[in-house]
Design a protein around this motif. Structure first.
Motif, PDB file in Angstrom:
ATOM      1  N   MET A   1       0.835  -1.177   0.000  1.00 21.83           N
ATOM      2  CA  MET A   1       0.000   0.000   0.000  1.00 21.83           C
ATOM      3  C   MET A   1       0.884   1.246   0.000  1.00 21.83           C
ATOM      4  O   MET A   1       1.886   1.299   0.682  1.00 21.83           O
ATOM      5  CB  MET A   1      -0.903   0.046   1.227  1.00 21.83           C
ATOM      6  CG  MET A   1      -1.970  -1.018   1.301  1.00 21.83           C
ATOM      7  SD  MET A   1      -3.277  -0.790   0.109  1.00 21.83           S
ATOM      8  CE  MET A   1      -4.485   0.047   1.063  1.00 21.83           C
ATOM      9  N   ILE A   2       0.455   2.228  -0.740  1.00 19.11           N
ATOM     10  CA  ILE A   2       1.127   3.525  -0.790  1.00 19.11           C
ATOM     11  C   ILE A   2       0.276   4.506  -0.004  1.00 19.11           C
ATOM     12  O   ILE A   2      -0.942   4.565  -0.182  1.00 19.11           O
ATOM     13  CB  ILE A   2       1.296   3.989  -2.251  1.00 19.11           C
ATOM     14  CG1 ILE A   2       2.166   2.995  -3.008  1.00 19.11           C
ATOM     15  CG2 ILE A   2       1.884   5.392  -2.299  1.00 19.11           C
ATOM     16  CD1 ILE A   2       2.209   3.230  -4.505  1.00 19.11           C
ATOM     17  N   HIS A   3       0.904   5.254   0.887  1.00 17.60           N
ATOM     18  CA  HIS A   3       0.199   6.232   1.707  1.00 17.60           C
ATOM     19  C   HIS A   3       0.549   7.629   1.219  1.00 17.60           C
ATOM     20  O   HIS A   3       1.716   7.914   0.937  1.00 17.60           O
ATOM     21  CB  HIS A   3       0.582   6.083   3.177  1.00 17.60           C
ATOM     22  CG  HIS A   3       0.299   4.716   3.718  1.00 17.60           C
ATOM     23  ND1 HIS A   3      -0.959   4.333   4.106  1.00 17.60           N
ATOM     24  CD2 HIS A   3       1.100   3.648   3.897  1.00 17.60           C
ATOM     25  CE1 HIS A   3      -0.910   3.075   4.513  1.00 17.60           C
ATOM     26  NE2 HIS A   3       0.330   2.644   4.394  1.00 17.60           N
ATOM     27  N   ARG A   4      -0.451   8.473   1.134  1.00 17.82           N
ATOM     28  CA  ARG A   4      -0.225   9.829   0.644  1.00 17.82           C
ATOM     29  C   ARG A   4      -1.110  10.793   1.420  1.00 17.82           C
ATOM     30  O   ARG A   4      -2.225  10.457   1.809  1.00 17.82           O
ATOM     31  CB  ARG A   4      -0.537   9.895  -0.844  1.00 17.82           C
ATOM     32  CG  ARG A   4      -0.127  11.201  -1.479  1.00 17.82           C
ATOM     33  CD  ARG A   4      -0.289  11.180  -2.977  1.00 17.82           C
ATOM     34  NE  ARG A   4       0.744  10.325  -3.559  1.00 17.82           N
ATOM     35  CZ  ARG A   4       0.605   9.680  -4.709  1.00 17.82           C
ATOM     36  NH1 ARG A   4      -0.504   9.766  -5.400  1.00 17.82           N
ATOM     37  NH2 ARG A   4       1.578   8.931  -5.177  1.00 17.82           N
ATOM     38  N   THR A   5      -0.604  12.008   1.635  1.00 15.16           N
ATOM     39  CA  THR A   5      -1.358  13.085   2.286  1.00 15.16           C
ATOM     40  C   THR A   5      -1.221  14.332   1.436  1.00 15.16           C
ATOM     41  O   THR A   5      -0.141  14.625   0.919  1.00 15.16           O
ATOM     42  CB  THR A   5      -0.814  13.366   3.697  1.00 15.16           C
ATOM     43  OG1 THR A   5      -0.943  12.183   4.492  1.00 15.16           O
ATOM     44  CG2 THR A   5      -1.575  14.492   4.378  1.00 15.16           C
ATOM     45  N   PHE A   6      -2.319  15.064   1.282  1.00 12.30           N
ATOM     46  CA  PHE A   6      -2.264  16.332   0.569  1.00 12.30           C
ATOM     47  C   PHE A   6      -3.152  17.351   1.269  1.00 12.30           C
ATOM     48  O   PHE A   6      -4.061  16.996   2.011  1.00 12.30           O
ATOM     49  CB  PHE A   6      -2.654  16.171  -0.904  1.00 12.30           C
ATOM     50  CG  PHE A   6      -4.082  15.782  -1.149  1.00 12.30           C
ATOM     51  CD1 PHE A   6      -5.031  16.734  -1.481  1.00 12.30           C
ATOM     52  CD2 PHE A   6      -4.488  14.461  -1.065  1.00 12.30           C
ATOM     53  CE1 PHE A   6      -6.346  16.377  -1.724  1.00 12.30           C
ATOM     54  CE2 PHE A   6      -5.793  14.085  -1.301  1.00 12.30           C
ATOM     55  CZ  PHE A   6      -6.734  15.056  -1.629  1.00 12.30           C
ATOM     56  N   SER A   7      -2.856  18.604   1.041  1.00 12.86           N
ATOM     57  CA  SER A   7      -3.623  19.705   1.624  1.00 12.86           C
ATOM     58  C   SER A   7      -4.493  20.336   0.545  1.00 12.86           C
ATOM     59  O   SER A   7      -4.073  20.454  -0.610  1.00 12.86           O
ATOM     60  CB  SER A   7      -2.691  20.769   2.202  1.00 12.86           C
ATOM     61  OG  SER A   7      -1.913  20.230   3.233  1.00 12.86           O
ATOM     62  N   THR A   8      -5.687  20.734   0.938  1.00 16.14           N
ATOM     63  CA  THR A   8      -6.615  21.369   0.012  1.00 16.14           C
ATOM     64  C   THR A   8      -7.617  22.206   0.795  1.00 16.14           C
ATOM     65  O   THR A   8      -7.577  22.228   2.027  1.00 16.14           O
ATOM     66  CB  THR A   8      -7.339  20.307  -0.856  1.00 16.14           C
ATOM     67  OG1 THR A   8      -8.039  20.955  -1.909  1.00 16.14           O
ATOM     68  CG2 THR A   8      -8.270  19.443  -0.038  1.00 16.14           C
ATOM     69  N   GLU A   9      -8.476  22.883   0.084  1.00 15.28           N
ATOM     70  CA  GLU A   9      -9.567  23.634   0.699  1.00 15.28           C
ATOM     71  C   GLU A   9     -10.888  22.966   0.348  1.00 15.28           C
ATOM     72  O   GLU A   9     -11.098  22.565  -0.793  1.00 15.28           O
ATOM     73  CB  GLU A   9      -9.603  25.065   0.181  1.00 15.28           C
ATOM     74  CG  GLU A   9      -8.477  25.929   0.650  1.00 15.28           C
ATOM     75  CD  GLU A   9      -8.599  27.355   0.163  1.00 15.28           C
ATOM     76  OE1 GLU A   9      -9.325  27.615  -0.834  1.00 15.28           O
ATOM     77  OE2 GLU A   9      -7.970  28.222   0.773  1.00 15.28           O
ATOM     78  N   LEU A  10     -11.750  22.866   1.336  1.00 21.12           N
ATOM     79  CA  LEU A  10     -13.113  22.394   1.105  1.00 21.12           C
ATOM     80  C   LEU A  10     -14.013  23.616   1.142  1.00 21.12           C
ATOM     81  O   LEU A  10     -14.045  24.344   2.136  1.00 21.12           O
ATOM     82  CB  LEU A  10     -13.545  21.401   2.183  1.00 21.12           C
ATOM     83  CG  LEU A  10     -12.720  20.130   2.324  1.00 21.12           C
ATOM     84  CD1 LEU A  10     -13.324  19.260   3.427  1.00 21.12           C
ATOM     85  CD2 LEU A  10     -12.649  19.377   1.021  1.00 21.12           C
ATOM     86  N   ASP A  11     -14.717  23.850   0.048  1.00 23.79           N
ATOM     87  CA  ASP A  11     -15.570  25.027  -0.057  1.00 23.79           C
ATOM     88  C   ASP A  11     -17.037  24.642   0.020  1.00 23.79           C
ATOM     89  O   ASP A  11     -17.452  23.646  -0.557  1.00 23.79           O
ATOM     90  CB  ASP A  11     -15.330  25.746  -1.382  1.00 23.79           C
ATOM     91  CG  ASP A  11     -13.953  26.355  -1.459  1.00 23.79           C
ATOM     92  OD1 ASP A  11     -13.533  26.949  -0.448  1.00 23.79           O
ATOM     93  OD2 ASP A  11     -13.304  26.253  -2.508  1.00 23.79           O
ATOM     94  N   SER A  12     -17.786  25.455   0.725  1.00 26.06           N
ATOM     95  CA  SER A  12     -19.236  25.347   0.747  1.00 26.06           C
ATOM     96  C   SER A  12     -19.782  26.767   0.671  1.00 26.06           C
ATOM     97  O   SER A  12     -19.023  27.724   0.798  1.00 26.06           O
ATOM     98  CB  SER A  12     -19.708  24.633   2.016  1.00 26.06           C
ATOM     99  OG  SER A  12     -19.584  25.477   3.133  1.00 26.06           O
ATOM    100  N   PRO A  13     -21.086  26.917   0.488  1.00 20.84           N
ATOM    101  CA  PRO A  13     -21.635  28.270   0.400  1.00 20.84           C
ATOM    102  C   PRO A  13     -21.411  29.110   1.669  1.00 20.84           C
ATOM    103  O   PRO A  13     -21.426  30.321   1.618  1.00 20.84           O
ATOM    104  CB  PRO A  13     -23.132  28.044   0.171  1.00 20.84           C
ATOM    105  CG  PRO A  13     -23.218  26.676  -0.416  1.00 20.84           C
ATOM    106  CD  PRO A  13     -22.088  25.894   0.193  1.00 20.84           C
ATOM    107  N   TRP A  14     -21.178  28.459   2.806  1.00 26.94           N
ATOM    108  CA  TRP A  14     -21.085  29.203   4.054  1.00 26.94           C
ATOM    109  C   TRP A  14     -19.734  29.129   4.744  1.00 26.94           C
ATOM    110  O   TRP A  14     -19.538  29.764   5.782  1.00 26.94           O
ATOM    111  CB  TRP A  14     -22.190  28.764   5.005  1.00 26.94           C
ATOM    112  CG  TRP A  14     -22.299  27.282   5.159  1.00 26.94           C
ATOM    113  CD1 TRP A  14     -22.935  26.416   4.328  1.00 26.94           C
ATOM    114  CD2 TRP A  14     -21.729  26.485   6.187  1.00 26.94           C
ATOM    115  NE1 TRP A  14     -22.797  25.129   4.781  1.00 26.94           N
ATOM    116  CE2 TRP A  14     -22.063  25.146   5.921  1.00 26.94           C
ATOM    117  CE3 TRP A  14     -20.974  26.764   7.306  1.00 26.94           C
ATOM    118  CZ2 TRP A  14     -21.663  24.102   6.737  1.00 26.94           C
ATOM    119  CZ3 TRP A  14     -20.581  25.723   8.124  1.00 26.94           C
ATOM    120  CH2 TRP A  14     -20.929  24.411   7.837  1.00 26.94           C
ATOM    121  N   MET A  15     -18.750  28.388   4.197  1.00 28.74           N
ATOM    122  CA  MET A  15     -17.419  28.380   4.804  1.00 28.74           C
ATOM    123  C   MET A  15     -16.402  27.710   3.894  1.00 28.74           C
ATOM    124  O   MET A  15     -16.754  27.004   2.955  1.00 28.74           O
ATOM    125  CB  MET A  15     -17.426  27.688   6.155  1.00 28.74           C
ATOM    126  CG  MET A  15     -17.419  26.193   6.112  1.00 28.74           C
ATOM    127  SD  MET A  15     -17.201  25.520   7.763  1.00 28.74           S
ATOM    128  CE  MET A  15     -17.640  23.838   7.436  1.00 28.74           C
TER     129      MET A  15
END
Length: 65
Positions: free
Chosen positions: A1-15
Motif C-alpha cells: 500500500m502507498i500512503h499519501r497526504t495532501f492539503s486542500t480547501e473544502l468550499d461550501s456556500p457558508w465556509m
C-alpha cells in the motif's frame, strides 16, 4: 500500500476549510482507502460527503502520476 497526504480547501456556500486528506492505495489491487481528514487539528472524516472526498483523492492521484 502507498500512503499519501495532501492539503486542500473544502468550499461550501457558508465556509471554507483548510484540510489535510490522508489516503492509502494499492496500484496492484486498485483499492483506495480514506484514512483521515483533518481540519485545524480535528479529525472530521465522518462529517463530510465521502463522494466529494474521493473525487479530491482521484484528482490528487491524477496529478501525481
Amino acid at each position: 500500500m502507498i500512503h499519501r497526504t495532501f492539503s486542500t480547501e473544502l468550499d461550501s456556500p457558508w465556509m471554507t476549510l483548510d484540510v489535510d486528506i490522508s489516503y492509502s492505495f494499492s496500484e496492484v489491487e486498485g483499492v483506495v482507502e480514506l484514512d483521515t481528514v483533518y481540519a485545524y487539528g480535528y479529525e472530521i472524516s465522518n462529517w463530510l460527503n465521502q463522494d466529494y472526498i474521493f473525487d479530491l483523492i482521484h484528482d490528487d492521484m491524477e496529478e501525481n502520476k
